[in-house]
Design an enzyme around this catalytic site. Structure first.
Site, short mmCIF file in Angstrom:
data_model
loop_
_atom_site.label_atom_id
_atom_site.label_comp_id
_atom_site.label_asym_id
_atom_site.label_seq_id
_atom_site.Cartn_x
_atom_site.Cartn_y
_atom_site.Cartn_z
N HIS A 87 0.83 -1.20 -0.15
CA HIS A 87 -0.02 0.06 0.06
C HIS A 87 0.95 1.19 -0.03
CE1 HIS A 87 -2.83 2.95 1.98
NE2 HIS A 87 -3.56 2.59 1.04
N HIS A 94 -7.97 8.39 -3.97
CA HIS A 94 -8.31 6.87 -4.31
C HIS A 94 -9.25 6.98 -5.54
CE1 HIS A 94 -6.76 6.36 -0.04
NE2 HIS A 94 -6.40 5.40 -0.62
N ARG A 109 -6.90 26.42 4.53
CA ARG A 109 -5.98 25.32 4.82
C ARG A 109 -6.52 24.34 5.78
NH1 ARG A 109 -3.80 20.81 3.82
NH2 ARG A 109 -1.83 20.33 4.13
N CYS A 135 0.75 29.64 5.05
CA CYS A 135 1.07 28.00 4.84
C CYS A 135 2.50 27.92 4.82
CB CYS A 135 0.21 27.43 3.95
SG CYS A 135 0.44 25.74 3.82
N TYR A 175 6.03 19.31 7.88
CA TYR A 175 6.22 20.92 8.08
C TYR A 175 7.83 20.86 8.63
CZ TYR A 175 1.49 21.42 6.94
OH TYR A 175 0.15 21.50 6.53
#
Length: 550
Positions: free
Chosen positions: A123, A148, A222, A269, A405
């Site tokens: 996966h 998906h 976000r 962001c 991050y």
């Protein structure tokens, strides 16, 4: 004899169909072709009139051979039809009992059942992610991660189908169960959407710097998870107290009792301008352009006041204030982040538990009813839909604090990255971007007006923005807006503008901007040296190419 005649005719029909199928590649369709009927193909019935002394014997031999051939074909036909019969049926309980490597790992999608035991280790998101759905439906997870919903994913899954759910168990999940985003709020149509689920969008550049304060409807959004729908009347914020102190459970009315504090803060962001890094080399993350940044006037209770009420105080030892949101994935894992306790307890840092945005209650997309606002710090630490605050000896164990991050060398890839080796992003570097004119735009000759924004993390003030019309060969100082901010508390951006003459005969302009803050930090000139696998901290000179009409 009549029965024998019928058997022979039937066998001949099967033989003709089989022979016909031999001239129809590919072999994988053999069963489908052998099992199908073609009424337009009618073979001639064989004559049963035989001549000669041994005619009767020869006739019986021929019929015997045909009967044997027909029997073989009939058996093949039976096998083909059997393969097309209804697949095995299972109950939800049977599926649920297969959720470990020992029992096999089964999942469902709609009414279909799949044995994905052999696929778990393959996966792309890691075995642990797929194991979350073991023994149950995939819908809640596929709805959460819309990646998906691709044809090749369905084709891959189809290889592992083993049956279907029994009719009484195959009713489709309700909307609330299958679509965690069903109750997300409406959004402004001007927003440029980077992903729908979770929703992430930015305002177009030409609207971004129209106002110093970004209007709520076009403030960049976000989200990492579905937007929770919280009742302000029953909302409670849990503040975990220190040993010997008291924990607090605060309603909105309780928060209103603390002194109200207001501050203008720019949120950015960490992935703002990531799209420019993608042009150098592929990165993982949303393709933010220049709009993952906005500014608002926030109001709420100071975090230091609330922590003090619970009995917290500065410590000589390292400590962190951990925030946990009320947004969560299907497993109940909530978004989380943390900041150092020293910043949280500093009144001059002006960290807020905000309940107002531009004079209005927080919009749902921006954290209603309460969010954290940490001036000068990356947007990832401004936790929305705040549910819990605690003081811990280590930073948050949230994925978004420990495994995202963070910045790395351009030489680091996904095979060699060690997230524990890099600190979490807190204050962001100096940044600026051009919002007008747009890249690829055609402008009139004569004069050009260039607009944009500039901002630096940690409260560092922008003191200058340099603009070039020729790719950086010559420079002009832009005019900065008149918004003054206290020293070391420049939490908000500076909007800037340059009006310059277009050189005579020039057919195109390569416009560049770079900003300088009061620590004399300046933006790097190119992207490649700061490229990193997550595409964060993208702050190279911003470049816009425009055409000039005569």
């Amino acid at each position: 004899m009549l029965l024998l005649h019928r058997a022979v005719v039937s066998a001949l029909r099967q033989a003709c169909r089989s022979l016909s199928s031999r001239f129809r590649p590919p072999p994988s369709r053999l069963c489908i072709q052998a099992c199908s009927t073609n009424e337009s193909f009618q073979p001639q019935r064989p004559s049963l009139n035989f001549s000669g002394d041994n005619s009767s014997t020869r006739g019986w031999r021929i019929m015997g051979a045909l009967l044997g051939f027909g029997t073989a074909l009939a058996y093949h036909d039976h096998r083909c039809r059997a393969s097309q019969e209804s697949p095995p049926l299972y109950t939800k309980e049977e599926v649920y009992s297969h959720r470990s490597p020992e029992t096999g790992i089964w999942v469902t999608l709609g009414c279909e059942v799949f044995d994905v035991t052999e696929f778990v280790e393959l996966h792309p998101g890691g075995p642990s992610k797929l194991m979350l759905a073991a023994g149950g439906p995939l819908e809640p997870f596929w709805a959460l991660y819309a990646i998906h919903n691709q044809p090749h994913v369905y084709e891959l899954l189809a290889q592992y189908k083993i049956g279907e759910l029994k009719p009484e168990d195959s009713a489709p999940p309700t909307l609330e169960t299958s679509d965690p985003y069903a109750h997300d709020p409406m959004r402004h149509p001007a927003l440029k959407v980077n992903s729908q689920r979770p929703f992430n969008a930015e305002p177009p550049p030409e609207l971004l710097t129209e106002n110093y304060i970004t209007p709520n409807p076009i403030f960049f959004t976000r989200n990492h998870l579905p937007v929770p729908n919280l009742d302000p009347d029953t909302y409670r914020l849990h503040i975990v107290g220190p040993p010997g102190g008291q924990s607090l459970s605060l309603s909105l009315c309780d928060l209103y009792m603390f002194p109200k504090h207001e501050v203008t803060v720019t949120l950015q962001c960490a992935g703002n301008r990531r799209s420019e890094m993608t042009q150098v080399k592929e990165v993982r993350g949303l393709e933010w352009r220049t709009g993952a940044i906005s500014t608002a006037r926030w109001a709420g209770a100071r975090l230091c006041d609330v922590l003090a009420q619970a009995g917290h105080q500065l410590s000589e030892k390292e400590a962190h204030v951990c925030f946990e949101g009320l947004d969560s994935d299907p497993t109940g894992t909530a978004y989380g982040a943390s900041i150092p306790l020293a910043r949280a307890m500093d009144p001059e840092a002006e960290v807020l538990l905000a309940y107002e945005m531009n004079g209005q209650p927080l919009p749902r997309d921006h954290g209603f009813p309460v969010r954290v606002v940490v001036p000068g710090v990356v947007g990832a630490r401004h936790v929305k839909w705040l549910g819990r605050v605690s003081v811990e000896p280590e930073e948050s164990y949230s994925h978004w604090q420990r495994r995202d991050y963070k910045g790395f060398s351009p030489s680091v890839d996904w095979d060699t990255v060690d997230f524990d080796s890099a600190p979490s992003i807190q204050e962001l570097p100096i940044q600026s971007a051009i919002t007008e004119p747009r890249d690829g735009e055609t402008i009139e000759s004569g004069e050009v007006i260039v607009k944009g924004y500039a901002w630096s993390g940690g409260g560092r003030a922008v003191i200058r923005v340099d603009v070039s019309l020729d790719g950086g060969l010559t420079w002009h100082a832009a005019d900065l807006d008149a918004e003054k901010q206290p020293p070391r508390k420049a939490w908000a951006w500076r909007l800037w503008q340059l009006q310059a003459s277009v050189p005579a005969g020039q057919k195109e302009l390569n416009i560049v901007c770079k900003a300088v803050d009061d620590s004399y930090n300046v933006q790097p000139d190119t992207v490649a040296p700061i490229w990193n696998l997550r595409g964060v901290l993208s702050n190279a000179w911003h470049r816009v190419h425009v055409h000039v009409t005569s």
